[in-house]
Scaffold this active site. Structure first.
Site: not given
Length: 285
Positions: A102, A137, A169, A202, A224
């Protein structure tokens, strides 16, 4: 990115924790009906198409579960596969094969999907000088495998985590009191801590691009949610003063247009968070 030694260590941590989670105090289904001495053979069957990834990772899992398991590889990581292809055969203890099954399938199905998605973006960027980047992410606990899959698909890795690169950021900038203050504080911090970390900042508009450039010492400017025209303007303004990166809801339909604006990199969270697992199966033979 982190060192190769640390990357390998992260893989071992992932495997040990995943086996702990899945096996616990024993695979009682196998222990109940399969003799310890039983030997078996299985094949990794492809029931989909795309880029295979996780072959070498599967070998690491098999070795962790049982070093005596043998793997005969027919298709290597990063290769294109189609329905019916057999990636490898494995043989050894039947109980060990089932214990590893698995985790191998879960890992390879997700890694192959990420490699396939990444490769589709790489193809869309052919003929430009722009490279596709992943992001943070990722699936908690599985990041190291997902970033490996991005590389197998032809992409590049962004920073691994919060500790291997500085990335200022919008929230960092706002909390710090502005771009100039955020950058100056960062430089002072790195000097005091004797750390050599690259700095990405950013920018939300052209005025912020100018402010970042005035500070100097920045490795890359992240543009961005810029539109095409503003991206071109920013790239021309930045020139060779530092590298450029576009991000913000960039998809298959827009990625080529951003690349043609001249940015060095495009980062996309979709490489890891918006994929459908490749259909793979481990079958006894």
């Amino acid at each position: 990115m982190i060192s190769e030694a640390q990357f390998q260590n992260e893989l071992q941590i992932l495997i040990s924790n995943a086996i702990r989670e899945d096996v616990g105090d024993g695979d009682h289904s196998s222990l109940a009906c399969i003799p310890v001495s039983a030997q078996g053979k299985a094949k990794l069957l492809v029931k989909d198409e795309g880029i295979i990834a996780g072959v070498e990772f599967a070998k690491m899992i098999f070795n962790y579960v049982d070093p005596k398991l043998q793997v005969e590889t027919f298709i290597e990581d990063g290769a294109a596969v189609k329905y019916g292809d057999i990636v490898f055969h494995m043989s050894g203890s039947s109980q060990s094969i089932l214990k590893a099954e698995r985790l191998v399938l879960n890992s390879m199905q997700r890694m192959s999907a990420i490699a396939t998605k990444t490769n589709s973006y790489v193809k869309l960027l052919e003929g430009t000088n722009t490279k596709i980047l992943d992001t943070r992410k990722t699936t908690p606990g599985f990041r190291v495998a997902e970033k490996w899959a991005v590389k197998l698909g032809g992409g590049e890795n962004h920073r691994f985590a919060l500790y291997d690169m500085i990335m200022l950021k919008d929230n960092h900038i706002d909390f710090a009191g502005g771009i100039t203050l955020a950058i100056s504080k960062t430089k002072k911090y790195l000097q005091e801590q004797n750390r050599d970390l690259k700095i990405i900042v950013e920018a939300r508009d052209i005025n912020e691009v100018n402010e970042i450039l005035a500070c100097e010492g920045v490795y890359r400017i992240l543009l961005d949610n810029f539109d095409y025209e503003t991206t071109k303007e920013a790239v021309d303004l930045i020139g060779d003063k530092c590298l450029t990166e576009s991000s913000g809801n960039i998809n298959e339909e827009t990625v080529r247009n951003y690349a043609e604006c001249g940015v060095n990199y495009i980062s996309s969270g979709a490489l890891t968070h918006s994929i459908y697992n490749m259909d793979l199966s481990l079958k006894a033979i």
